[in-house]
Design a protein around this motif. Structure first.
Motif, mmCIF file in Angstrom:
data_model
loop_
_atom_site.group_PDB
_atom_site.id
_atom_site.type_symbol
_atom_site.label_atom_id
_atom_site.label_comp_id
_atom_site.label_asym_id
_atom_site.label_seq_id
_atom_site.Cartn_x
_atom_site.Cartn_y
_atom_site.Cartn_z
ATOM 1 N N LYS A 1 0.991 -8.999 -33.606
ATOM 2 C CA LYS A 1 1.939 -9.303 -34.683
ATOM 3 C C LYS A 1 1.467 -10.474 -35.541
ATOM 4 O O LYS A 1 1.605 -10.457 -36.756
ATOM 5 N N THR A 2 0.871 -11.486 -34.909
ATOM 6 C CA THR A 2 0.431 -12.672 -35.639
ATOM 7 C C THR A 2 -1.000 -12.547 -36.156
ATOM 8 O O THR A 2 -1.491 -13.439 -36.844
ATOM 9 N N GLY A 3 -1.670 -11.443 -35.826
ATOM 10 C CA GLY A 3 -3.030 -11.237 -36.304
ATOM 11 C C GLY A 3 -4.088 -11.990 -35.548
ATOM 12 O O GLY A 3 -5.204 -12.158 -36.033
ATOM 13 N N LYS A 4 -3.758 -12.468 -34.352
ATOM 14 C CA LYS A 4 -4.705 -13.255 -33.565
ATOM 15 C C LYS A 4 -5.503 -12.373 -32.607
ATOM 16 O O LYS A 4 -5.704 -12.718 -31.451
ATOM 17 N N ILE A 5 -5.947 -11.230 -33.119
ATOM 18 C CA ILE A 5 -6.768 -10.311 -32.328
ATOM 19 C C ILE A 5 -7.983 -9.929 -33.159
ATOM 20 O O ILE A 5 -7.986 -10.070 -34.379
ATOM 21 N N SER A 6 -9.016 -9.461 -32.490
ATOM 22 C CA SER A 6 -10.199 -8.999 -33.212
ATOM 23 C C SER A 6 -10.379 -7.496 -33.084
ATOM 24 O O SER A 6 -11.237 -6.909 -33.740
ATOM 25 N N ALA A 7 -9.558 -6.868 -32.241
ATOM 26 C CA ALA A 7 -9.640 -5.417 -32.055
ATOM 27 C C ALA A 7 -8.305 -4.913 -31.524
ATOM 28 O O ALA A 7 -7.513 -5.677 -30.967
ATOM 29 N N ILE A 8 -8.071 -3.618 -31.721
ATOM 30 C CA ILE A 8 -6.877 -2.979 -31.179
ATOM 31 C C ILE A 8 -7.278 -1.574 -30.729
ATOM 32 O O ILE A 8 -8.030 -0.886 -31.414
ATOM 33 N N ARG A 9 -6.815 -1.191 -29.568
ATOM 34 C CA ARG A 9 -7.113 0.143 -29.052
ATOM 35 C C ARG A 9 -6.343 1.176 -29.876
ATOM 36 O O ARG A 9 -5.206 0.948 -30.275
ATOM 37 N N PHE A 10 -6.992 2.316 -30.088
ATOM 38 C CA PHE A 10 -6.308 3.386 -30.800
ATOM 39 C C PHE A 10 -5.073 3.845 -30.039
ATOM 40 O O PHE A 10 -4.070 4.205 -30.654
ATOM 41 N N SER A 11 -5.104 3.814 -28.717
ATOM 42 C CA SER A 11 -3.935 4.230 -27.941
ATOM 43 C C SER A 11 -2.763 3.276 -28.180
ATOM 44 O O SER A 11 -1.614 3.712 -28.264
ATOM 45 N N THR A 12 -3.054 1.994 -28.330
ATOM 46 C CA THR A 12 -2.002 1.013 -28.621
ATOM 47 C C THR A 12 -1.479 1.211 -30.037
ATOM 48 O O THR A 12 -0.266 1.206 -30.268
ATOM 49 N N LEU A 13 -2.384 1.400 -30.987
ATOM 50 C CA LEU A 13 -1.974 1.640 -32.370
ATOM 51 C C LEU A 13 -1.144 2.911 -32.464
ATOM 52 O O LEU A 13 -0.122 2.949 -33.156
ATOM 53 N N ASN A 14 -1.550 3.942 -31.731
ATOM 54 C CA ASN A 14 -0.800 5.198 -31.707
ATOM 55 C C ASN A 14 0.616 4.972 -31.180
ATOM 56 O O ASN A 14 1.592 5.463 -31.758
ATOM 57 N N ALA A 15 0.731 4.232 -30.084
ATOM 58 C CA ALA A 15 2.045 3.973 -29.487
ATOM 59 C C ALA A 15 2.927 3.147 -30.413
ATOM 60 O O ALA A 15 4.135 3.398 -30.526
ATOM 61 N N ILE A 16 2.347 2.170 -31.104
ATOM 62 C CA ILE A 16 3.111 1.357 -32.055
ATOM 63 C C ILE A 16 3.611 2.222 -33.204
ATOM 64 O O ILE A 16 4.783 2.153 -33.591
ATOM 65 N N CYS A 17 2.718 3.043 -33.756
ATOM 66 C CA CYS A 17 3.111 3.914 -34.874
ATOM 67 C C CYS A 17 4.183 4.914 -34.447
ATOM 68 O O CYS A 17 5.108 5.194 -35.205
ATOM 69 N N GLN A 18 4.071 5.416 -33.223
ATOM 70 C CA GLN A 18 5.082 6.351 -32.726
ATOM 71 C C GLN A 18 6.434 5.653 -32.581
ATOM 72 O O GLN A 18 7.456 6.183 -33.000
ATOM 73 N N ALA A 19 6.440 4.449 -32.014
ATOM 74 C CA ALA A 19 7.688 3.716 -31.801
ATOM 75 C C ALA A 19 8.344 3.301 -33.119
ATOM 76 O O ALA A 19 9.563 3.284 -33.230
ATOM 77 N N LEU A 20 7.517 2.964 -34.120
ATOM 78 C CA LEU A 20 8.045 2.496 -35.399
ATOM 79 C C LEU A 20 8.171 3.605 -36.445
ATOM 80 O O LEU A 20 8.624 3.348 -37.564
ATOM 81 N N ASP A 21 7.734 4.810 -36.083
ATOM 82 C CA ASP A 21 7.748 5.942 -37.004
ATOM 83 C C ASP A 21 7.062 5.561 -38.312
ATOM 84 O O ASP A 21 7.655 5.598 -39.395
ATOM 85 N N CYS A 22 5.798 5.143 -38.185
ATOM 86 C CA CYS A 22 5.036 4.725 -39.353
ATOM 87 C C CYS A 22 3.600 5.226 -39.251
ATOM 88 O O CYS A 22 3.221 5.815 -38.238
#
Length: 71
Positions: A36-57
């Motif tokens: 959320k704060t942008g303090k990462i250098s990478a994100i797993r596609f599975s995590t991004l998929n789950a976030i998009c599914q939960a937020l419907d985005c």
């Protein structure tokens, strides 16, 4: 970095708390907070998929490209 995370904006639009989203996505609050704060250098596609599914985005609602030096 040229990629900006806009998760905070999408969460505010959807009126969902960090705790609620973390529970729906299945990751720790601290890890979601870093995303959320942008303090990462990478994100797993599975995590991004789950976030998009939960937020419907779409991933493009969360990730934004801006040339270096232009936030």
């Amino acid at each position: 970095m040229a990629i900006i995370l806009r998760l905070d904006r999408v969460m505010a639009d959807r009126k969902i708390s960090l705790n609620d989203l973390a529970a729906q996505v299945g990751i720790a609050n601290v890890n979601l907070s870093k995303i959320k704060t942008g303090k990462i250098s990478a994100i797993r596609f599975s995590t991004l998929n789950a976030i998009c599914q939960a937020l419907d985005c779409q991933p493009g609602d969360i990730l934004e490209y801006a040339p270096d030096g232009k936030p």
